[in-house]
Write a protein that holds these residues in place. Structure first.
Motif, PDB file in Angstrom:
ATOM      1  N   CYS A   1       0.879  -1.168   0.000  1.00  0.00           N
ATOM      2  CA  CYS A   1       0.000   0.000   0.000  1.00  0.00           C
ATOM      3  C   CYS A   1       0.914   1.213   0.000  1.00  0.00           C
ATOM      4  O   CYS A   1       1.477   1.573   1.019  1.00  0.00           O
ATOM      5  N   GLU A   2       1.087   1.810  -1.163  1.00  0.00           N
ATOM      6  CA  GLU A   2       2.020   2.915  -1.315  1.00  0.00           C
ATOM      7  C   GLU A   2       1.234   4.198  -1.544  1.00  0.00           C
ATOM      8  O   GLU A   2       0.237   4.209  -2.266  1.00  0.00           O
ATOM      9  N   LEU A   3       1.701   5.226  -0.885  1.00  0.00           N
ATOM     10  CA  LEU A   3       1.014   6.520  -0.951  1.00  0.00           C
ATOM     11  C   LEU A   3       1.927   7.527  -1.630  1.00  0.00           C
ATOM     12  O   LEU A   3       3.118   7.576  -1.339  1.00  0.00           O
ATOM     13  N   PHE A   4       1.385   8.307  -2.549  1.00  0.00           N
ATOM     14  CA  PHE A   4       2.175   9.431  -3.065  1.00  0.00           C
ATOM     15  C   PHE A   4       1.248  10.534  -3.550  1.00  0.00           C
ATOM     16  O   PHE A   4       0.065  10.332  -3.751  1.00  0.00           O
ATOM     17  N   HIS A   5       1.851  11.694  -3.715  1.00  0.00           N
ATOM     18  CA  HIS A   5       1.068  12.888  -4.025  1.00  0.00           C
ATOM     19  C   HIS A   5       1.124  13.182  -5.524  1.00  0.00           C
ATOM     20  O   HIS A   5       2.068  12.787  -6.210  1.00  0.00           O
ATOM     21  N   ASP A   6       0.155  13.869  -5.986  1.00  0.00           N
ATOM     22  CA  ASP A   6       0.112  14.265  -7.392  1.00  0.00           C
ATOM     23  C   ASP A   6       1.327  15.113  -7.780  1.00  0.00           C
ATOM     24  O   ASP A   6       1.727  15.131  -8.943  1.00  0.00           O
ATOM     25  N   ASP A   7       1.928  15.802  -6.802  1.00  0.00           N
ATOM     26  CA  ASP A   7       3.140  16.580  -7.102  1.00  0.00           C
ATOM     27  C   ASP A   7       4.222  15.688  -7.702  1.00  0.00           C
ATOM     28  O   ASP A   7       4.956  16.104  -8.601  1.00  0.00           O
ATOM     29  N   ALA A   8       4.343  14.471  -7.161  1.00  0.00           N
ATOM     30  CA  ALA A   8       5.347  13.548  -7.676  1.00  0.00           C
ATOM     31  C   ALA A   8       4.999  13.137  -9.103  1.00  0.00           C
ATOM     32  O   ALA A   8       5.876  12.990  -9.961  1.00  0.00           O
ATOM     33  N   VAL A   9       3.715  12.973  -9.344  1.00  0.00           N
ATOM     34  CA  VAL A   9       3.263  12.619 -10.693  1.00  0.00           C
ATOM     35  C   VAL A   9       3.568  13.769 -11.653  1.00  0.00           C
ATOM     36  O   VAL A   9       4.100  13.569 -12.744  1.00  0.00           O
TER      37      VAL A   9
END
Lengths: 462, 462
Positions: A251-259
């Motif tokens: 279950c990995e979390l990341f923000h749209d900023d990284a995208v």
């Protein structure tokens, strides 16, 4: 040529002892290329007995021992610094698979076996060795144990600590301790091997291990979910954790900023869910035949509850890879964006949203010009709360570390969930541990390495 | 009244200090009723701070400390023997649930919390605390940690070691070490709590713990399989382990002799599969909705492959209970049959059939008149290879222990998989561990309890 080098040549053969500056370079530079140290020499024993004699010879000649595996650690735990008398003991020649027990689900290996080879050995036996991480083509089992490596499937399988059944080590005085037991249960005496797991080379040299294998995963499902807030994402995790239970492996979390950051470097890419600021990447697997229905149903409920705005389930393994790449490319994007302050913190899983909010506002307020780029193994409570620094050098990474780690302390978190203390975080450790706890750590160190010959300067100050 | 008793009364209140012989009786007698010891007094602190002051007072007055939980251990690890100056520190008044974090799947408790209450607390929060064992109505969390308790679901959830995230302990000098972290991952320094897990009270007093919770199991399946040989049973296990993977939570093995023994005491019972000498009791569970199809399919394949002769799947929970009772009644049947030599050994899972054969033939050959009665947690490699002794006293249990443990050593097994060393097996430990390993154990003991004040005589000789 010193008497010690002669002794090491006698033990391991002349070719196993490296002295030339050019030969040493790769061994004295850490994986990140941040630190370069010095060493008297590198010695590459071929067996546990040679290793034991090497350690004894170092002791006899007043040298200290720095054990080294694939040298892929992220905390400079295997890089001798400020040591005038260090011998690097490289395990790289010890790469024999000692035995495979497929029905018993165990695998006994030399410490120098490379992780990718161990995975392949398990696969060939119809089993799974679940540890997986970016450096698996170079990282060695001994180093992975000494750093209690985590990786992508800790949520389901635990970290290296959960995967080691038996251990063989050479103590600081050259004694071999053979604990190569392939037992799932064993309560006979203190479980001393637990000290060596995560010891970063400071208590002895790990020379062999018995590892746990698992049944093959037959069906696996990867999905990406877009969420409005970190809290919504963690609510979705809690819901899916409940409905998918034992099958949830990541279950990995990341923000749209990284995208967006990645898209900036590759304009051909399209953001998967431009309306959602947060992404949750999920992987579930099972030895049972089909799981996708369950995953889809769980996601549907998360949508109904408003935790998830939109989602996609990979239909092919290529699609699954593409989804994973959103997560795995972050470090590369970060690197390309310029200087950054890196973190490897953990907090209780349920505190992630509050931590993210507090840490982000503190960092932005105290360090004008930075951008936060948090991502990580949310299911394990482990967030790489990385911070992009302005290119003009106006913000110092260490001061950002201090800000973030102070917030971590408020949540009773850890300043290193998976990378370890090493030399990177050594001087910070006493700020995050009570005096009592530091005394326990030093008592353990002293009990097993009374002369301070094992990897001095890593984890604990000399 | 001694100065120490006065000091303890000052710390905890007069009612918390027991001195009367009749009050002490339950505390100085072990669960099996085999050993009765002596103690200066029992003290029941109410908080960690009182516990710390109690331990410091004992040190000051030259007394030793024997920590005690529910006193349900099976190795007399909490029974002071041959000690003229022992103070039993009972944790029974410390039973506060400190906090429950359902979404984060953690639970912080005092060490004196009873296991059944902890299970219920988890259940009320919609979560599962998977540790379960016969003594759960009395056993306390601190004691379960100090003995690294196993139970019925180790195959899937691991033993207590896998269930403890954080620990609070009082060291031998009265220092409180607060490691109550609710982290799934933490690589900051040696994982010292691992030493206290399974330490049997010899390193300090456990006063609190953060435990891991799990998603509720929604569907569970219990099945009983009859098999022609132990090898066939373990082949069936391997096959089902592969097909059921992460869902398999128990795999218990027992012989038809145990079934016949029970039937002898209750003639109304009918042997479930009279044609099969070996039984395999399986339990699988999942957070997914239905699993029974998968279990039935797996069993079908085991039948097709000839590993299983016959099988039944419980259709109701009453049927499931009835199947479990075949396993759980064995100890009672054994007790009723007369004297026996008990064992708690483990060997590699795949070595179980060979071990059973070797141990049985050695025991029967060397000790005429005995009957072997092996059963246990086969999926974990843990066999209670118990031996019924003739009623005439012609065979000594200790000599049977020696025979069995010698065979265990040939398989690199453990003489105690779950019950621990305690005082029962203390003098046998050095025969089963190398000098190097014993040195490591003593170094750990000395590092944390230099004056030998913590539970002297348990695990290690004084």
């Amino acid at each position: 040529v010193t008497a010690l080098v002669r002794a090491l040549r006698d033990i391991c053969g002349a070719q196993a002892v490296l002295e030339e500056r050019s030969d040493l370079e790769a061994y004295v530079t850490d994986w990140r290329g941040v630190y370069t140290g010095t060493a008297l020499c590198v010695v590459r024993p071929a067996t546990v007995h040679e290793t034991a004699r090497v350690v004894a010879a170092c002791r006899e000649h007043g040298a200290v021992v720095v054990p080294q595996g694939g040298n892929t650690g992220l905390a400079a735990g295997a890089t001798p610094l400020a040591l005038s008398n260090a011998v690097i003991v490289s395990l790289s020649r010890m790469r024999t698979v000692r035995s495979v027990d497929a029905p018993g689900c165990t695998l006994a290996v030399d410490a120098g076996c490379v992780l990718a080879d161990v995975q392949e050995t398990a696969r060939a036996a119809g089993r799974l060795f679940p540890l997986a991480l970016a450096a698996q083509g170079s990282a060695q089992i001994g180093g992975l144990i000494a750093t209690n490596a985590g990786g992508t499937a800790v949520l389901r399988y635990g970290s290296m600590r959960s995967l080691v059944l038996g251990l063989e080590v050479v103590l600081a005085d050259g004694t071999i301790v053979d604990g190569m037991r392939a037992l799932r249960k064993d309560n006979a005496g203190y479980d001393w091997k637990q000290l060596f797991i995560g010891s970063e080379g400071t208590l002895g040299v790990i020379t062999g291990a018995v590892l746990r294998l698992f049944p093959t995963v037959r069906s696996s499902v990867t999905a990406l979910a877009g969420c409005g807030t970190a809290q919504a994402a963690m609510d979705a995790f809690a819901l899916l954790n409940e409905s998918l239970g034992e099958t949830l492996s990541a279950c990995e979390l990341f923000h749209d900023d990284a995208v967006q950051l990645r898209c900036a470097y590759d304009p051909s890419l399209v953001r998967p869910m431009p309306a959602s600021p947060w992404y949750l990447l999920l992987e579930a697997g099972s030895s049972l035949r089909s799981l996708s229905e369950a995953v889809e149903a769980g996601l549907e409920r998360a949508v109904e509850r408003g935790f998830v705005d939109d989602c996609v389930v990979a239909g092919t393994s290529a699609q699954a890879r593409a989804l994973w790449e959103w997560r795995e490319s972050i470090s590369e994007s970060e690197k390309r964006s310029g200087p950054s302050a890196k973190h490897d913190v953990s907090v209780p899983v349920s505190a992630i949203p509050a931590f993210l909010e507090r840490a982000a506002s503190a960092v932005v307020e105290r360090h004008p010009g930075v951008r936060v780029l948090p991502f990580g193994h949310a299911g394990d409570g482990n967030i790489h709360f990385n911070v992009l620094l302005p290119g003009d050098g106006s913000v110092d990474a260490a001061s950002v570390n201090a800000t973030v780690h102070a917030i971590v302390a408020e949540f009773r978190g850890s300043i290193t969930a998976e990378h370890g203390i090493g030399r990177y975080r050594r001087d910070e450790l006493p700020e995050h541990r009570s005096d009592a706890e530091m005394r326990v750590l030093r008592a353990i160190k002293h009990a097993l390495d009374p002369d301070g010959r094992m990897n001095p300067g890593a984890m604990l100050a000399i």
